[in-house]
Design an enzyme around this catalytic site. Structure first.
Site, PDB file in Angstrom:
ATOM      1  N   CYS B  83       8.194  -1.406  -3.772  1.00 61.70           N
ATOM      2  CA  CYS B  83       7.929  -0.017  -3.382  1.00 61.70           C
ATOM      3  C   CYS B  83       9.193   0.654  -2.862  1.00 61.70           C
ATOM      4  O   CYS B  83       9.188   1.848  -2.583  1.00 61.70           O
ATOM      5  CB  CYS B  83       6.828   0.034  -2.325  1.00 61.70           C
ATOM      6  N   SER B 207      -2.411   4.576   1.530  1.00 62.33           N
ATOM      7  CA  SER B 207      -1.857   5.573   0.609  1.00 62.33           C
ATOM      8  C   SER B 207      -2.483   5.359  -0.765  1.00 62.33           C
ATOM      9  O   SER B 207      -2.898   4.252  -1.094  1.00 62.33           O
ATOM     10  CB  SER B 207      -0.338   5.414   0.538  1.00 62.33           C
ATOM     11  N   ILE B 209      -3.079   5.193  -4.974  1.00 64.27           N
ATOM     12  CA  ILE B 209      -2.462   4.828  -6.253  1.00 64.27           C
ATOM     13  C   ILE B 209      -2.370   6.107  -7.076  1.00 64.27           C
ATOM     14  O   ILE B 209      -3.364   6.844  -7.201  1.00 64.27           O
ATOM     15  CB  ILE B 209      -3.320   3.749  -6.947  1.00 64.27           C
ATOM     16  N   LYS B 328       0.722   8.922   2.504  1.00 62.28           N
ATOM     17  CA  LYS B 328      -0.724   9.039   2.625  1.00 62.28           C
ATOM     18  C   LYS B 328      -1.264  10.291   1.938  1.00 62.28           C
ATOM     19  O   LYS B 328      -2.227  10.213   1.173  1.00 62.28           O
ATOM     20  CB  LYS B 328      -1.070   9.072   4.115  1.00 62.28           C
ATOM     21  N   HIS B 332       1.718   8.007  -3.090  1.00 63.61           N
ATOM     22  CA  HIS B 332       2.650   6.879  -3.108  1.00 63.61           C
ATOM     23  C   HIS B 332       2.753   6.291  -4.514  1.00 63.61           C
ATOM     24  O   HIS B 332       2.250   5.205  -4.788  1.00 63.61           O
ATOM     25  CB  HIS B 332       2.165   5.827  -2.089  1.00 63.61           C
TER      26      HIS B 332
END
Lengths: 385, 385
Positions: B83, B207, B209, B328, B332
């Site tokens: 990430c 958060s 997808i 959030k 993300h």
């Protein structure tokens, strides 16, 4: 910008390593390189890898390998450019040291493909091609190379058998490389009878799916002699790119990415093809070897195969290629291949290539190709007196 | 080594982009950034991405995106750090420009996750964790964060409801960000009733997808004013790493990677926490926001949550965080997130954050985290007068 040197190299044997994990493979090569260089720490680690996600269920190799190698905390990333990932990671390491953002950088190329042999590996490799316009149409990697090979034969009037010298030369050299996957010679007769994979690409035109890792340690050239008994200068580090899809290329018979990459490398190093003592080219398939010789200036268009047929690619030829077995005999663990090529050039320049030593090798070139020519990373290495 | 500036930024709306492909997403952000910068060419392109292989069947994004963006031929690689891939790619671009190996570099973070929602995305994301010792034992990403959150509550005596301010603040700010995925406010009551995902992590701790791309154009700082009306100086670019597996950490309640990364960034920029006007932290889960505030020096150990409870993370607070919605509410898209954070800091420093403008913002920090803290990339950006 300052000069950069390779002060240590390491590699694992290429093969089917079912008994050890991806991280252990990387560790083995890294430790060998760091021991060779006599360094215990580094400022950064770059990992070249293509398929750890698809075939090993693991991404995030930078931090993973750094931690496993006892380097927890340092900057660490994975760099990916399909089968060109290994040299791409080296390029990033070169940039960091040349630009004075790091002093000691370790680079490792690692790939573990044989845990999922067969269709999964073929599908995974197809991700190097254009997913929407090639892979989704059923064009696997070998199929794309078969189309290129067929076209080459048609355009220039060669027979399939004319490609035999690449396999014969690679296997001859692989015999003497203890790290090679295939250590047996092949004859032109055996090439003629090899199993057809995807017409006209046969088994001996192809490089194997396999596992392996190779690593180098980079340092500023001005301290290289203090750290290493036999440092090698990185005279050039250059990249060229092209369209992923073969049908999008300007001319499928010219590797434009390699033309650009090689030209940039020659300019940076201040040399030309006539100065290169050996050329570790990217013979994933025989056709790639022929096209690479042309793109790098060793042959005119359509004459790359002629160089091989004329016996000029042997250890004592005009331009020795695949001197330690190449992708075909040493093996092609894709994300590691670019690093194997560089390690082998270093061995040659150090005079440590044993029975495969190219006499008086002073300048060597390694060229790592991603996809069927979309990313081409070229390094020219020079012996430091 | 020379100073580097951001001279252009671009982003796509974050969301479920089922109608366009990965390459189109990247193109949209890149074109916006290059138009903003007024440049039509670049010396290199670095693409931050984690999951294109697993979720889109496509690797080799460097050359692919370069070609699709009309930049065929230039140096182009994909950089991966889970990430943290977006900021990792920016770090590589920074190194190239700072080290004088390139002048104009474009960096894009892109991720397309929603074509394969559900178990496939969860499995793919687990590749950011330690595959052998976490993922293979069933520890998904949300599970690991749940363990950390539970431990934090136990160690320091907080209730789950104490985490509400992070979600409330992020959603409040997301309302005014046209690029955010979720543009609605949430109350503490709604947080209390949110669906439990993995105890104690609920839906509003998490958060989403999603898909998106964000990009910047880098140039040497000394020519930035000639190229851009509002350039932003990259005052620091730093990386810290840690063990992937949470159980291998020195102390699971301390993000050592973030401590190291932030310290390096502060040293490079010559600033401290008291100088940071806003902090785009990596709130993949609420617990990461709390731990990040502590690691970056905005709170003592166990007091990160207190900063939020005391109302200090709002736009007019001591240290505004997630000022455009954060992971959030903005969303993300993992490999793109680090670039969104940087683009948002640039918006703030340019005074173009609209209703979410932090008054007199002069220095902003963006911190992108890979895995549950194993790779941490920190950038400190400063307004150029």
């Amino acid at each position: 910008m300052r000069d950069v040197a390779i002060i240590g190299v390491g590699q694992t044997k290429v093969g089917e390593h079912w008994d050890i994990s991806l991280r252990h493979l990387a560790l083995e090569a890294l430790q060998a390189a760091m021991t060779d260089a006599g360094v215990a720490r580094a400022d950064a680690l770059y990992v070249g890898n293509m398929l750890s996600g698809a075939l090993d269920g693991q991404e995030h190799l930078g931090a993973l390998v750094a931690d496993f190698a006892g380097l927890r905390g340092i900057e660490a990333f994975k760099v990916e450019a399909a089968c060109g990932s290994g040299a791409a990671a080296l390029r990033m390491g070169y940039v960091a040291v040349a630009g004075e953002l790091a002093d000691i950088v370790v680079v490792v190329g690692v790939e573990k493909m044989t845990d999922k042999l067969g269709p999964e590996a073929t599908s995974a490799l197809a991700m190097a091609a254009d997913g929407d316009y090639e892979a989704a149409q059923g064009a696997s990697f070998v199929a794309l190379n078969a189309l290129l090979m067929q076209r080459y034969m048609y355009e220039y009037g060669y027979s399939h058998q004319d490609f035999a010298p690449f396999a014969v030369n690679a296997h001859k050299n692989g015999v003497n490389n203890p790290y090679a996957m295939f250590r047996f010679p092949v004859t032109t007769e055996r090439f003629a009878k090899a199993k057809m994979i995807c017409t006209p690409v046969n088994l001996l035109d192809s490089s194997p799916i396999c596992d392996g890792a190779a690593a180098v340690v980079l340092a500023p050239a001005d301290v290289a002699h203090a750290l290493s008994a036999a440092p090698v200068r990185v005279a050039a580090s250059a990249v060229g790119t092209d369209a992923l899809a073969v049908h999008d290329r300007r001319d499928p018979m010219v590797l434009d990415g390699a033309v650009v990459s090689t030209r940039r490398a020659y300019e940076q190093a201040g040399v030309g093809p006539q100065d290169i003592d050996l050329f570790e080219l990217h013979d994933a398939f025989s056709i790639m070897a022929a096209l690479s010789l042309e793109a790098a200036g060793f042959a005119d268009k359509g004459q790359g195969l002629r160089v091989a047929l004329d016996g000029e690619i042997g250890l004592e030829g005009r331009i020795p290629v695949t001197t330690m077995g190449g992708l075909k005999a040493r093996g092609h663990p894709v994300g590691a291949t670019g690093m194997y090529q560089v390690v082998e050039v270093v061995q040659q320049l150090r005079g440590l290539a044993g029975a495969n030593q190219v006499q008086d090798a002073r300048i060597g070139m390694a060229q790592n190709i991603g996809g069927s020519g979309a990313t081409v990373v070229t390094h020219i290495l020079e012996r430091m007196e």
